[in-house]
Design a protein around this motif. Sequence first.
Motif, PDB file in Angstrom:
ATOM      1  N   ASP A  25       0.980  -1.311  -0.115  1.00 47.13           N
ATOM      2  CA  ASP A  25       0.046  -0.047  -0.162  1.00 47.13           C
ATOM      3  C   ASP A  25       0.722   1.260   0.056  1.00 47.13           C
ATOM      4  O   ASP A  25       0.625   2.126  -0.680  1.00 47.13           O
ATOM      5  N   ILE A  26       1.812   1.280   0.719  1.00 49.22           N
ATOM      6  CA  ILE A  26       3.036   2.582   0.777  1.00 49.22           C
ATOM      7  C   ILE A  26       3.463   2.689  -0.437  1.00 49.22           C
ATOM      8  O   ILE A  26       3.468   3.690  -1.121  1.00 49.22           O
ATOM      9  N   LEU A  27       3.679   1.646  -1.243  1.00 52.26           N
ATOM     10  CA  LEU A  27       4.486   1.660  -2.658  1.00 52.26           C
ATOM     11  C   LEU A  27       3.469   2.013  -3.600  1.00 52.26           C
ATOM     12  O   LEU A  27       3.885   3.103  -4.268  1.00 52.26           O
ATOM     13  N   ARG A  28       2.266   1.633  -3.505  1.00 53.28           N
ATOM     14  CA  ARG A  28       1.039   2.019  -4.660  1.00 53.28           C
ATOM     15  C   ARG A  28       1.061   3.497  -4.237  1.00 53.28           C
ATOM     16  O   ARG A  28       0.992   4.326  -5.153  1.00 53.28           O
ATOM     17  N   LYS A  29       0.791   3.894  -3.140  1.00 58.08           N
ATOM     18  CA  LYS A  29       0.445   5.430  -2.687  1.00 58.08           C
ATOM     19  C   LYS A  29       1.746   6.332  -3.159  1.00 58.08           C
ATOM     20  O   LYS A  29       1.337   7.405  -3.800  1.00 58.08           O
ATOM     21  N   ASN A  30       2.847   6.242  -3.019  1.00 56.59           N
ATOM     22  CA  ASN A  30       3.984   6.502  -3.585  1.00 56.59           C
ATOM     23  C   ASN A  30       4.354   6.804  -4.922  1.00 56.59           C
ATOM     24  O   ASN A  30       4.334   7.733  -5.633  1.00 56.59           O
ATOM     25  N   PHE A  31       3.939   5.552  -5.700  1.00 55.72           N
ATOM     26  CA  PHE A  31       3.934   5.501  -7.202  1.00 55.72           C
ATOM     27  C   PHE A  31       2.829   6.501  -7.601  1.00 55.72           C
ATOM     28  O   PHE A  31       3.058   7.528  -8.590  1.00 55.72           O
ATOM     29  N   GLY A  35       2.546  10.320 -10.099  1.00 56.51           N
ATOM     30  CA  GLY A  35       1.951   9.996 -11.407  1.00 56.51           C
ATOM     31  C   GLY A  35       1.746   8.846 -12.009  1.00 56.51           C
ATOM     32  O   GLY A  35       1.644   8.798 -13.327  1.00 56.51           O
ATOM     33  N   TYR A  36       2.355   7.867 -11.533  1.00 55.29           N
ATOM     34  CA  TYR A  36       2.319   6.470 -11.964  1.00 55.29           C
ATOM     35  C   TYR A  36       1.300   5.974 -11.874  1.00 55.29           C
ATOM     36  O   TYR A  36       0.276   6.017 -10.931  1.00 55.29           O
ATOM     37  N   LEU A  37       0.681   5.321 -12.895  1.00 57.36           N
ATOM     38  CA  LEU A  37      -0.741   4.530 -13.137  1.00 57.36           C
ATOM     39  C   LEU A  37      -0.622   3.012 -12.960  1.00 57.36           C
ATOM     40  O   LEU A  37       0.502   2.416 -13.406  1.00 57.36           O
ATOM     41  N   PRO A  38      -1.432   2.325 -12.532  1.00 55.86           N
ATOM     42  CA  PRO A  38      -1.213   0.864 -12.138  1.00 55.86           C
ATOM     43  C   PRO A  38      -1.611  -0.028 -13.388  1.00 55.86           C
ATOM     44  O   PRO A  38      -2.508   0.440 -14.068  1.00 55.86           O
TER      45      PRO A  38
END
Length: 116
Positions: A25-31, A35-38
């Motif tokens: 979750d921390i990684l996703r939030k920072n990505f 401006g990075y999209l999943p």
Amino acid sequence: MKLINVKGTYDYLPRDMKIRNKITDILRKNFECYGYLPVETPILNNYDLLSYKYNDDAEILSEIYRLTDQGDRDLGLRYDLTVPFCKIVGLNKNLSLPFRRYEIGRVFRNGPVKLG
């Protein structure tokens, strides 16, 4: 029959999964903050795609989990996330580049299991 995990694989019980999920979750939030999209790609791919850039004696080819399905298709489990991402770019010519994306996913290698 003795119940054991395949060498190199693990069961993550709830306590460990809570920690792993928190990190993810921390990684996703920072990505996403930058401006990075999943994206998500299939773990199963055509073997030809996974082996395309290598010659027949490349070591990585011996590490691909390879299988044939009921339709007699030659398939493999992804061993990294770059090849499936290249497929995304190739199939979606309308993507504006640079395409800022991230993928957090499992990869599979049939290589020697080493500590760490």
